[in-house]
Write a protein that holds these residues in place. Structure first.
Motif, PDB file in Angstrom:
ATOM      1  N   LEU A 191       0.833  -1.210   0.000  1.00 53.47           N
ATOM      2  CA  LEU A 191       0.000   0.000   0.000  1.00 53.47           C
ATOM      3  C   LEU A 191       0.866   1.258   0.000  1.00 53.47           C
ATOM      4  CD1 LEU A 191      -2.707  -1.125   2.588  1.00 53.47           C
ATOM      5  CD2 LEU A 191      -2.985  -0.928   0.106  1.00 53.47           C
ATOM      6  N   LEU A 192       1.952   1.245   0.775  1.00 55.32           N
ATOM      7  CA  LEU A 192       2.845   2.405   0.827  1.00 55.32           C
ATOM      8  C   LEU A 192       3.559   2.606  -0.516  1.00 55.32           C
ATOM      9  CD1 LEU A 192       4.437   1.976   4.376  1.00 55.32           C
ATOM     10  CD2 LEU A 192       2.705   3.641   3.665  1.00 55.32           C
ATOM     11  N   ASP A 231       2.359   1.934  -3.447  1.00 53.78           N
ATOM     12  CA  ASP A 231       1.403   2.556  -4.363  1.00 53.78           C
ATOM     13  C   ASP A 231       1.304   4.062  -4.122  1.00 53.78           C
ATOM     14  OD1 ASP A 231       0.812   0.234  -5.673  1.00 53.78           O
ATOM     15  OD2 ASP A 231      -0.979  -0.206  -4.484  1.00 53.78           O
ATOM     16  N   ARG A 232       1.482   4.447  -2.858  1.00 51.36           N
ATOM     17  CA  ARG A 232       1.319   5.858  -2.516  1.00 51.36           C
ATOM     18  C   ARG A 232       2.608   6.664  -2.705  1.00 51.36           C
ATOM     19  NH1 ARG A 232      -1.975   9.249   0.586  1.00 51.36           N
ATOM     20  NH2 ARG A 232      -3.468   7.543   0.888  1.00 51.36           N
ATOM     21  N   TYR A 233       3.742   6.101  -2.285  1.00 51.91           N
ATOM     22  CA  TYR A 233       4.981   6.867  -2.252  1.00 51.91           C
ATOM     23  C   TYR A 233       6.027   6.425  -3.277  1.00 51.91           C
ATOM     24  CZ  TYR A 233       3.029   8.422   2.182  1.00 51.91           C
ATOM     25  OH  TYR A 233       2.198   8.948   3.150  1.00 51.91           O
ATOM     26  N   TYR A 271       4.850   4.282 -12.225  1.00 54.00           N
ATOM     27  CA  TYR A 271       4.386   4.929 -11.000  1.00 54.00           C
ATOM     28  C   TYR A 271       4.253   6.434 -11.223  1.00 54.00           C
ATOM     29  CZ  TYR A 271       4.578   7.193  -6.485  1.00 54.00           C
ATOM     30  OH  TYR A 271       4.308   8.017  -5.420  1.00 54.00           O
ATOM     31  N   SER A 319       1.196   7.157 -13.172  1.00 52.37           N
ATOM     32  CA  SER A 319      -0.028   6.912 -12.400  1.00 52.37           C
ATOM     33  C   SER A 319      -0.333   8.050 -11.432  1.00 52.37           C
ATOM     34  CB  SER A 319       0.084   5.596 -11.632  1.00 52.37           C
ATOM     35  OG  SER A 319       1.012   5.705 -10.570  1.00 52.37           O
ATOM     36  N   THR A 320       0.722   8.798 -11.030  1.00 57.03           N
ATOM     37  CA  THR A 320       0.517   9.930 -10.119  1.00 57.03           C
ATOM     38  C   THR A 320       0.417  11.255 -10.879  1.00 57.03           C
ATOM     39  OG1 THR A 320       2.920  10.163  -9.804  1.00 57.03           O
ATOM     40  CG2 THR A 320       1.713   8.776  -8.235  1.00 57.03           C
ATOM     41  N   ARG A 377      -8.587   2.069  -9.212  1.00 54.66           N
ATOM     42  CA  ARG A 377      -7.566   1.187  -8.660  1.00 54.66           C
ATOM     43  C   ARG A 377      -8.212  -0.054  -8.070  1.00 54.66           C
ATOM     44  NH1 ARG A 377      -2.768   3.930  -8.374  1.00 54.66           N
ATOM     45  NH2 ARG A 377      -1.865   2.282  -7.095  1.00 54.66           N
TER      46      ARG A 377
END
Length: 259
Positions: A76-77, A79-81, A199, A202-203, A237
């Motif tokens: 999860l981290l 995907d976020r960072y 990544y 995606s951001t 997602r």
């Protein structure tokens, strides 16, 4: 315009992918050594701390319990960072707790520290699977993907060979310290691994994604594709409950049972 996948295919397989394959494959060596370490250390800690069978078994159980729990959290981290940050964190984490294990004063501390090592090692997959996809996107890369399995085997054989020499001479604590060296060395080469272009896209950071692709093209000695990098349409997602949706439930259960 072009997408990340189209750019990777146009750039082709070259020096960058070989370097990426060797670095990320080496994570398999470090991971195998840390996981297989318990098999060659358990008989010694059994004698040192007068452990029963269930206590010896609990050590292995807790390593994989840490792996299971933290793989979800670190996924999860990531995907976020970003994959790069989490991969670096996981190597620092695993190396730190692995070294601490060699100073464990008691059985309880040993179990706790090995669980933490399992949690750190679980983060390796966040970068390895992403980079497998990068290599797989390129033509003529299938032999490299198949060879990737050799790294885990090499790590397993290495820790067993080291144990046969180190355990009878300077003891299991030194074996634990030596086993942490590959993970520490890999930290030093992390500057050669770029963050995933997928990544960045995606951001919404297409500039950073383009810079990564340009770096890959430069190392491979080939030109970038013509046009502008296109950000794909936003998709919802995945969610955990999608795994147990009627459409995917059979596949999910089959994969879980196989693993």
């Amino acid at each position: 315009t072009f997408t990340v996948e189209e750019a990777v295919e146009t750039i082709g397989f070259g020096r960058f992918h070989i370097m990426l394959f060797l670095i990320m494959g080496s994570t398999g060596v470090a991971e195998a050594m840390e996981i297989m370490l318990i098999a060659v250390v358990s008989p010694l800690i059994r004698c040192e701390w007068q452990l029963q069978d269930w206590q010896v078994a609990l050590v292995t159980t807790m390593v994989f319990f840490g792996y299971m729990v933290f793989s979800i959290v670190l996924g999860l981290l990531a995907d976020r960072y970003g994959r790069w940050k989490i991969l670096l964190l996981s190597f620092l984490w695993a190396a730190y707790f692995s070294l601490l294990t060699s100073f464990a004063p008691s059985y309880i501390w040993f179990v706790f520290l090995r669980a933490m090592v399992g949690g750190g090692v679980s983060g390796h997959a966040q970068g390895r699977e992403e980079n497998k996809q990068i290599i797989a996107t390129c033509s003529c890369s299938n032999p490299f993907l198949a060879l990737g399995k050799v790294f885990w085997l090499a790590g397993s054989l290495l820790i067993i060979g080291l144990a046969s020499v180190v355990n009878p001479t300077i003891g299991w604590r030194w074996l634990v310290r030596i086993a942490s060296i590959p993970g520490i060395l890999l930290i030093l080469v992390f500057k050669f691994i770029p963050e995933s272009a997928r990544y960045h896209v995606s951001t919404g950071n297409t500039g950073a994604a383009l810079a990564t692709l340009q770096r890959i093209a430069r190392i491979n000695g080939v030109p970038m594709p013509q046009g502008q990098l296109r950000e794909p349409a936003k998709e919802r997602r995945g969610r955990f409950k999608d795994l147990i949706h009627s459409k995917y439930l059979r596949t999910t259960l089959q994969i879980w049972i196989i693993w």
